[in-house]
Design a protein around this motif. Structure first.
Motif, PDB file in Angstrom:
ATOM      1  N   LEU A  80       0.803  -1.212   0.000  1.00 37.92           N
ATOM      2  CA  LEU A  80       0.000   0.000   0.000  1.00 37.92           C
ATOM      3  C   LEU A  80       0.841   1.269   0.000  1.00 37.92           C
ATOM      4  O   LEU A  80       0.313   2.350  -0.241  1.00 37.92           O
ATOM      5  N   GLY A  81       2.116   1.133   0.285  1.00 43.46           N
ATOM      6  CA  GLY A  81       3.008   2.284   0.298  1.00 43.46           C
ATOM      7  C   GLY A  81       4.437   1.814   0.451  1.00 43.46           C
ATOM      8  O   GLY A  81       4.681   0.701   0.923  1.00 43.46           O
ATOM      9  N   PRO A  82       5.404   2.627   0.056  1.00 43.29           N
ATOM     10  CA  PRO A  82       6.800   2.203   0.123  1.00 43.29           C
ATOM     11  C   PRO A  82       7.338   2.183   1.552  1.00 43.29           C
ATOM     12  O   PRO A  82       6.942   2.995   2.393  1.00 43.29           O
ATOM     13  N   ILE A  83       8.246   1.265   1.797  1.00 48.39           N
ATOM     14  CA  ILE A  83       9.024   1.247   3.033  1.00 48.39           C
ATOM     15  C   ILE A  83      10.332   1.943   2.700  1.00 48.39           C
ATOM     16  O   ILE A  83      11.041   1.550   1.767  1.00 48.39           O
ATOM     17  N   LEU A  84      10.636   2.990   3.447  1.00 49.70           N
ATOM     18  CA  LEU A  84      11.805   3.814   3.173  1.00 49.70           C
ATOM     19  C   LEU A  84      12.874   3.622   4.243  1.00 49.70           C
ATOM     20  O   LEU A  84      12.553   3.344   5.413  1.00 49.70           O
ATOM     21  N   ALA A  85      14.112   3.780   3.836  1.00 49.43           N
ATOM     22  CA  ALA A  85      15.222   3.691   4.785  1.00 49.43           C
ATOM     23  C   ALA A  85      14.980   4.670   5.930  1.00 49.43           C
ATOM     24  O   ALA A  85      14.631   5.832   5.708  1.00 49.43           O
ATOM     25  N   GLY A  86      15.121   4.179   7.150  1.00 42.75           N
ATOM     26  CA  GLY A  86      14.913   4.994   8.341  1.00 42.75           C
ATOM     27  C   GLY A  86      13.512   4.927   8.911  1.00 42.75           C
ATOM     28  O   GLY A  86      13.277   5.415  10.015  1.00 42.75           O
ATOM     29  N   ASP A  87      12.578   4.308   8.197  1.00 48.32           N
ATOM     30  CA  ASP A  87      11.207   4.189   8.711  1.00 48.32           C
ATOM     31  C   ASP A  87      11.168   3.360   9.984  1.00 48.32           C
ATOM     32  O   ASP A  87      11.816   2.317  10.086  1.00 48.32           O
ATOM     33  N   ARG A  88      10.373   3.811  10.927  1.00 46.67           N
ATOM     34  CA  ARG A  88      10.024   3.014  12.106  1.00 46.67           C
ATOM     35  C   ARG A  88       8.645   2.452  11.818  1.00 46.67           C
ATOM     36  O   ARG A  88       7.702   3.216  11.601  1.00 46.67           O
ATOM     37  N   LEU A  89       8.554   1.146  11.800  1.00 44.14           N
ATOM     38  CA  LEU A  89       7.333   0.475  11.357  1.00 44.14           C
ATOM     39  C   LEU A  89       6.691  -0.287  12.504  1.00 44.14           C
ATOM     40  O   LEU A  89       7.369  -1.009  13.244  1.00 44.14           O
ATOM     41  N   ASP A  90       5.397  -0.135  12.638  1.00 45.13           N
ATOM     42  CA  ASP A  90       4.634  -0.852  13.658  1.00 45.13           C
ATOM     43  C   ASP A  90       4.021  -2.087  13.015  1.00 45.13           C
ATOM     44  O   ASP A  90       3.350  -1.995  11.980  1.00 45.13           O
ATOM     45  N   VAL A  91       4.252  -3.234  13.633  1.00 41.65           N
ATOM     46  CA  VAL A  91       3.811  -4.517  13.086  1.00 41.65           C
ATOM     47  C   VAL A  91       2.827  -5.163  14.054  1.00 41.65           C
ATOM     48  O   VAL A  91       3.080  -5.238  15.261  1.00 41.65           O
ATOM     49  N   VAL A  92       1.704  -5.623  13.507  1.00 38.61           N
ATOM     50  CA  VAL A  92       0.716  -6.369  14.282  1.00 38.61           C
ATOM     51  C   VAL A  92       0.455  -7.672  13.546  1.00 38.61           C
ATOM     52  O   VAL A  92       0.222  -7.672  12.336  1.00 38.61           O
ATOM     53  N   ARG A  93       0.509  -8.793  14.289  1.00 43.47           N
ATOM     54  CA  ARG A  93       0.265 -10.113  13.684  1.00 43.47           C
ATOM     55  C   ARG A  93      -0.797 -10.841  14.505  1.00 43.47           C
ATOM     56  O   ARG A  93      -0.741 -10.855  15.726  1.00 43.47           O
ATOM     57  N   ARG A  94      -1.738 -11.462  13.782  1.00 47.10           N
ATOM     58  CA  ARG A  94      -2.800 -12.176  14.503  1.00 47.10           C
ATOM     59  C   ARG A  94      -3.186 -13.451  13.767  1.00 47.10           C
ATOM     60  O   ARG A  94      -3.046 -13.550  12.541  1.00 47.10           O
ATOM     61  N   VAL A  95      -3.692 -14.391  14.519  1.00 48.50           N
ATOM     62  CA  VAL A  95      -4.204 -15.640  13.952  1.00 48.50           C
ATOM     63  C   VAL A  95      -5.618 -15.348  13.475  1.00 48.50           C
ATOM     64  O   VAL A  95      -6.517 -15.104  14.268  1.00 48.50           O
ATOM     65  N   ALA A  96      -5.806 -15.344  12.162  1.00 45.59           N
ATOM     66  CA  ALA A  96      -7.096 -14.985  11.577  1.00 45.59           C
ATOM     67  C   ALA A  96      -8.020 -16.187  11.437  1.00 45.59           C
ATOM     68  O   ALA A  96      -9.244 -16.035  11.479  1.00 45.59           O
ATOM     69  N   ASP A  97      -7.433 -17.385  11.264  1.00 47.08           N
ATOM     70  CA  ASP A  97      -8.271 -18.572  11.078  1.00 47.08           C
ATOM     71  C   ASP A  97      -7.450 -19.818  11.333  1.00 47.08           C
ATOM     72  O   ASP A  97      -6.218 -19.814  11.211  1.00 47.08           O
ATOM     73  N   LEU A  98      -8.145 -20.874  11.686  1.00 47.47           N
ATOM     74  CA  LEU A  98      -7.584 -22.222  11.840  1.00 47.47           C
ATOM     75  C   LEU A  98      -8.579 -23.181  11.208  1.00 47.47           C
ATOM     76  O   LEU A  98      -9.774 -23.096  11.498  1.00 47.47           O
ATOM     77  N   TYR A  99      -8.096 -24.059  10.336  1.00 38.88           N
ATOM     78  CA  TYR A  99      -9.001 -25.040   9.761  1.00 38.88           C
ATOM     79  C   TYR A  99      -8.215 -26.299   9.432  1.00 38.88           C
ATOM     80  O   TYR A  99      -6.981 -26.313   9.454  1.00 38.88           O
ATOM     81  N   GLU A 100      -8.931 -27.381   9.179  1.00 40.31           N
ATOM     82  CA  GLU A 100      -8.275 -28.661   8.891  1.00 40.31           C
ATOM     83  C   GLU A 100      -8.807 -29.266   7.609  1.00 40.31           C
ATOM     84  O   GLU A 100      -9.881 -28.903   7.127  1.00 40.31           O
ATOM     85  N   ARG A 101      -8.031 -30.192   7.088  1.00 39.62           N
ATOM     86  CA  ARG A 101      -8.393 -30.971   5.902  1.00 39.62           C
ATOM     87  C   ARG A 101      -7.970 -32.417   6.143  1.00 39.62           C
ATOM     88  O   ARG A 101      -7.165 -32.697   7.026  1.00 39.62           O
ATOM     89  N   LYS A 102      -8.506 -33.291   5.330  1.00 35.86           N
ATOM     90  CA  LYS A 102      -8.164 -34.722   5.365  1.00 35.86           C
ATOM     91  C   LYS A 102      -8.331 -35.302   6.768  1.00 35.86           C
ATOM     92  O   LYS A 102      -7.436 -35.938   7.314  1.00 35.86           O
ATOM     93  N   ASN A 103      -9.497 -35.036   7.357  1.00 33.78           N
ATOM     94  CA  ASN A 103      -9.832 -35.573   8.683  1.00 33.78           C
ATOM     95  C   ASN A 103      -8.785 -35.243   9.745  1.00 33.78           C
ATOM     96  O   ASN A 103      -8.451 -36.069  10.585  1.00 33.78           O
ATOM     97  N   GLY A 104      -8.261 -34.039   9.682  1.00 34.14           N
ATOM     98  CA  GLY A 104      -7.313 -33.582  10.699  1.00 34.14           C
ATOM     99  C   GLY A 104      -5.864 -33.906  10.416  1.00 34.14           C
ATOM    100  O   GLY A 104      -4.988 -33.541  11.199  1.00 34.14           O
ATOM    101  N   LEU A 105      -5.576 -34.600   9.319  1.00 39.90           N
ATOM    102  CA  LEU A 105      -4.173 -34.899   9.000  1.00 39.90           C
ATOM    103  C   LEU A 105      -3.406 -33.630   8.624  1.00 39.90           C
ATOM    104  O   LEU A 105      -2.186 -33.574   8.777  1.00 39.90           O
ATOM    105  N   MET A 106      -4.126 -32.644   8.131  1.00 39.71           N
ATOM    106  CA  MET A 106      -3.514 -31.355   7.805  1.00 39.71           C
ATOM    107  C   MET A 106      -4.309 -30.258   8.491  1.00 39.71           C
ATOM    108  O   MET A 106      -5.533 -30.197   8.365  1.00 39.71           O
ATOM    109  N   GLU A 107      -3.601 -29.413   9.227  1.00 36.08           N
ATOM    110  CA  GLU A 107      -4.218 -28.241   9.840  1.00 36.08           C
ATOM    111  C   GLU A 107      -3.569 -27.002   9.240  1.00 36.08           C
ATOM    112  O   GLU A 107      -2.374 -26.998   8.938  1.00 36.08           O
ATOM    113  N   PHE A 108      -4.357 -25.970   9.076  1.00 34.12           N
ATOM    114  CA  PHE A 108      -3.871 -24.740   8.470  1.00 34.12           C
ATOM    115  C   PHE A 108      -4.054 -23.582   9.446  1.00 34.12           C
ATOM    116  O   PHE A 108      -5.120 -23.433  10.046  1.00 34.12           O
TER     117      PHE A 108
END
Length: 141
Positions: A80-108
């Motif tokens: 959405l915009g350039p990251i420039l040298a010297g920028d102080r950047l605020d980062v937020v990370r969250r778990v948006a979803d959890l789901y499974e496939r193949k009867n639980g053999l694969m979780e995402f």
């Protein structure tokens, strides 16, 4: 063992990252980027920023995921915009979803991140999908 769906919405504490000029220069060199303004980080630098402070590991530890079973499945970015040298950047990370496939053999695990600058606002968003391979259940004799 299934990942507890109660973790949907879990958000790491926000953290700040400095886009130091020397880090951008090293990153540009590592990916062979020789064109363009050296003060502007390549878009893929966002991946480096979102992973700072072991944030991915901290999320997986919170979800009690065995790292030996993890594969990186997918990554999407909205620039959405350039990251420039010297920028102080605020980062937020969250778990948006959890789901499974193949009867639980694969979780995402779907992890969404935002990277923002105090004055220029939201510079980018990412959506990462992590695959957790689970062992097949033992078959009763």
């Amino acid at each position: 063992m299934a990942i507890d769906r109660a973790h949907i919405g879990y958000t790491l504490p926000a953290f700040t990252v400095l886009a130091a000029p020397e880090r951008i220069a090293k990153f540009r060199a590592a990916i062979g980027e020789t064109a363009g303004d050296v003060r502007v980080a390549p878009p893929t630098f966002m991946k480096m920023i979102e992973g700072e402070h072991n944030s991915s590991r901290r999320i997986l530890d919170t979800l009690a995921v065995d790292l030996r079973r993890v594969l990186h499945a997918e990554q999407q970015f909205d620039y959405l915009g350039p990251i420039l040298a010297g920028d102080r950047l605020d980062v937020v990370r969250r778990v948006a979803d959890l789901y499974e496939r193949k009867n639980g053999l694969m979780e995402f695990i779907v992890i969404e991140s935002t990277i923002a600058h105090a004055e220029r606002g939201l510079l980018g968003r990412s959506r990462q999908v992590v695959l957790v391979r689970n062992p097949k259940p033992a078959v009763a004799a």
